[in-house]
Design an enzyme around this catalytic site. Structure first.
Site, PDB file in Angstrom:
ATOM      1  CD  GLU A   1      -2.731  -1.373   2.384  1.00 54.67           C
ATOM      2  OE1 GLU A   1      -3.859  -0.910   2.536  1.00 54.67           O
ATOM      3  OE2 GLU A   1      -2.155  -2.044   3.249  1.00 54.67           O
TER       4      GLU A   1
ATOM      5  CG  ASN B 270      -8.788  -1.145   8.550  1.00 55.99           C
ATOM      6  OD1 ASN B 270      -8.108  -1.922   7.907  1.00 55.99           O
ATOM      7  ND2 ASN B 270     -10.121  -1.138   8.476  1.00 55.99           N
TER       8      ASN B 270
ATOM      9  CB  SER C  72      -5.890  -1.828   0.074  1.00 54.59           C
ATOM     10  OG  SER C  72      -5.620  -0.596   0.699  1.00 54.59           O
TER      11      SER C  72
ATOM     12  CD  GLU D   5     -10.043  -4.827   7.915  1.00 54.97           C
ATOM     13  OE1 GLU D   5      -8.879  -5.117   8.234  1.00 54.97           O
ATOM     14  OE2 GLU D   5     -10.302  -4.077   6.969  1.00 54.97           O
TER      15      GLU D   5
ATOM     16  N   GLY E 273      -6.955   5.042   5.782  1.00 58.83           N
ATOM     17  CA  GLY E 273      -6.392   5.996   4.814  1.00 58.83           C
ATOM     18  C   GLY E 273      -6.795   7.448   5.033  1.00 58.83           C
TER      19      GLY E 273
ATOM     20  CG  ASP F  55     -13.578  -2.174   7.502  1.00 58.83           C
ATOM     21  OD1 ASP F  55     -13.856  -0.984   7.698  1.00 58.83           O
ATOM     22  OD2 ASP F  55     -12.618  -2.549   6.792  1.00 58.83           O
TER      23      ASP F  55
ATOM     24  NE  ARG G 255     -12.572   1.698   7.401  1.00 59.93           N
ATOM     25  CZ  ARG G 255     -11.632   1.428   6.483  1.00 59.93           C
ATOM     26  NH1 ARG G 255     -10.845   2.384   6.033  1.00 59.93           N
ATOM     27  NH2 ARG G 255     -11.502   0.213   6.018  1.00 59.93           N
TER      28      ARG G 255
ATOM     29  CE1 TYR H 289      -7.272   3.696  -0.878  1.00 62.14           C
ATOM     30  CE2 TYR H 289      -6.868   1.523  -1.802  1.00 62.14           C
ATOM     31  CZ  TYR H 289      -6.929   2.367  -0.714  1.00 62.14           C
ATOM     32  OH  TYR H 289      -6.644   1.885   0.539  1.00 62.14           O
TER      33      TYR H 289
HETATM   34  N1  LIG Z   1     -17.069 -12.287   5.209  1.00 60.52           N
HETATM   35  C1  LIG Z   1     -17.313 -11.423   4.243  1.00 60.52           C
HETATM   36  N2  LIG Z   1     -18.525 -11.364   3.628  1.00 60.52           N
HETATM   37  C2  LIG Z   1     -18.766 -10.483   2.637  1.00 60.52           C
HETATM   38  N3  LIG Z   1     -17.860  -9.611   2.159  1.00 60.52           N
HETATM   39  C3  LIG Z   1     -16.637  -9.609   2.717  1.00 60.52           C
HETATM   40  C4  LIG Z   1     -16.306 -10.497   3.785  1.00 60.52           C
HETATM   41  N4  LIG Z   1     -15.035 -10.259   4.127  1.00 60.52           N
HETATM   42  C5  LIG Z   1     -14.595  -9.292   3.327  1.00 60.52           C
HETATM   43  N5  LIG Z   1     -15.543  -8.882   2.466  1.00 60.52           N
HETATM   44  C6  LIG Z   1     -15.372  -7.824   1.431  1.00 60.52           C
HETATM   45  O1  LIG Z   1     -13.979  -7.656   1.215  1.00 60.52           O
HETATM   46  C7  LIG Z   1     -13.558  -6.341   1.621  1.00 60.52           C
HETATM   47  C8  LIG Z   1     -12.206  -6.410   2.334  1.00 60.52           C
HETATM   48  O2  LIG Z   1     -12.280  -7.219   3.491  1.00 60.52           O
HETATM   49  P1  LIG Z   1     -11.629  -6.835   4.879  1.00 60.52           P
HETATM   50  O3  LIG Z   1     -11.754  -8.015   5.770  1.00 60.52           O
HETATM   51  O4  LIG Z   1     -12.219  -5.564   5.378  1.00 60.52           O
HETATM   52  O5  LIG Z   1     -10.096  -6.674   4.511  1.00 60.52           O
HETATM   53  P2  LIG Z   1      -9.154  -5.425   4.133  1.00 60.52           P
HETATM   54  O6  LIG Z   1      -8.154  -5.366   5.224  1.00 60.52           O
HETATM   55  O7  LIG Z   1      -8.508  -5.773   2.852  1.00 60.52           O
HETATM   56  O8  LIG Z   1     -10.019  -4.203   4.071  1.00 60.52           O
HETATM   57  C9  LIG Z   1     -14.663  -5.850   2.527  1.00 60.52           C
HETATM   58  O9  LIG Z   1     -14.651  -4.435   2.518  1.00 60.52           O
HETATM   59  C10 LIG Z   1     -15.896  -6.476   1.891  1.00 60.52           C
HETATM   60  O10 LIG Z   1     -16.284  -5.757   0.726  1.00 60.52           O
HETATM   61 MG   LIG Z   2     -11.428  -3.616   5.470  1.00 64.02          MG
END
Ligand SMILES: Nc1ncnc2c1ncn2[C@@H]1O[C@H](COP(=O)(O)OP(=O)(O)O)[C@@H](O)[C@H]1O
Ligand SMILES: [Mg+2]
Length: 312
Positions: free
Chosen positions: A16, A276, A152, A274, A280, A261, A259, A220
């Site tokens: 990143e 963060n 990301s 998760e 960003g 998620d 943040r 992005y």
């Molecule tokens: N269990 C899940 N079910 C549905 N969508 C998911 C799931 N896990 C991740 N995603 C999708 O993938 C994206 C990235 O996942 P995330 O776990 O937040 O990792 P990153 O650290 O890359 O942001 C999420 O923003 C969502 O759009």
């Molecule tokens: Mg995420």
């Protein structure tokens, strides 16, 4: 009083890097406009030497992913006795590793999608591949396959059938030695930014990607996702999301900003994906967007994060 000098750490070698350079440039500009003397450092092997020479009053870590967000730089700054923005070493380690965070969520009763996780040895030396039919049955398809420590959305793939699992695993293993297989949550994607010495939640951002999921490109590129602030969810649900996010932030020991998620499934159930520790600061980033929604401009946001470090 002479101006305080702030080292803005950016770049580095993580995947990143480019995002971090953008975040860093915006942070530097904001701090300069706020009257601080800034020194941008594109992080490399001369980092410690540069910091020893500069002796900044604080470091603003505008880095994402490996080294910057995983506790490595935080450890070095602790040794050099330089205050820094965001979370300490331990929460940084916990949050960068999605597998570790999810185990902590489970232990603390924080809802998170069911999952399994393996390191490379399990596949190469212990025949983990033969567990795939059981995993498929337990989680159901699609299965979300992720590298444990990445950001990301890099390396994330959705396996729609068992036959798609090997390629998804290979892709995730090319980013990390540990991978996560997670149950897919169909529903609404929410991001809650947390800010302040006494952590408070900013308005919830609802993300509606125009691609299959919120992938690198949709994050992005202007116009590749719609963002609703505040999220279009019922008031009671929003209160629950906010409370859960603050609980996650505190449980993992985070500070300054971050943040969370979260996915809200179709029946309104919440599942934490998760957290963060260094989200960003780019033009399409969710933290500045959420701050703006309550009238906190970018420069004020950056200064508040810095003050948490200086006064911490
Ligand atoms: N269990 C899940 N079910 C549905 N969508 C998911 C799931 N896990 C991740 N995603 C999708 O993938 C994206 C990235 O996942 P995330 O776990 O937040 O990792 P990153 O650290 O890359 O942001 C999420 O923003 C969502 O759009
Ligand atoms: Mg995420």
């Amino acid at each position: 009083m002479s101006k305080q000098t702030i080292a803005v750490l950016k770049g580095g070698r993580s995947l990143e890097r480019n995002i971090s350079l953008k975040s860093g440039a915006r942070v530097e500009k904001a701090l300069r406009e706020k009257g601080y003397a800034t020194e941008g450092i594109d992080v490399d092997e001369s980092l410690v030497k540069q910091l020893k020479d500069l002796k900044p009053d604080a470091a603003f870590i505008a880095m994402h992913g490996r080294s910057g967000e995983d506790g490595t730089i935080q450890e070095l700054l602790d040794i050099l006795d330089i205050p820094y923005t965001g979370s300490d070493v331990l929460p940084s380690i916990r949050c960068m590793d999605k597998v570790l965070s999810k185990h902590i969520f489970v232990a603390d009763g924080i809802p998170t999608p069911p999952f399994y996780a393996f390191n490379r040895d399990a596949f190469q030396e212990l025949g983990a591949v033969d567990t795939m039919p059981i995993i498929g049955k337990e989680l159901g398809y699609p299965i979300v396959v992720k590298p444990a420590a990445q950001g990301s959305a890099l390396g994330i793939r959705f396996a729609h059938t068992e036959s798609e699992l090997p390629a998804a695993l290979i892709s995730a293993f090319s980013f990390d030695n540990k991978v996560l297989l997670e149950k897919y949550v169909k529903g609404t994607e929410l991001a809650v930014s947390i800010l302040g010495k006494e952590p408070r939640a900013l308005p919830i951002v609802e993300v509606r990607p125009k691609t299959d999921f919120f992938d690198f490109e949709s994050r992005y590129t202007m116009g590749k996702a719609d963002y609703l602030v505040p999220a279009e969810i019922p008031e009671a649900a929003a209160a629950e999301v906010t409370e859960l996010s603050l609980r996650v932030f505190k449980t993992l020991g985070c500070s300054g900003f971050g943040r969370v998620d979260i996915m809200m499934d179709e029946s309104g159930g919440l599942q934490v994906l998760e957290i963060n520790t260094i989200p960003g600061f780019t033009e399409t980033s969710l933290l500045p967007m959420a701050a703006q929604a309550v009238g906190i401009g970018f420069n004020d946001l950056v200064e508040e994060i810095l003050l948490c470090a200086l006064e911490g």
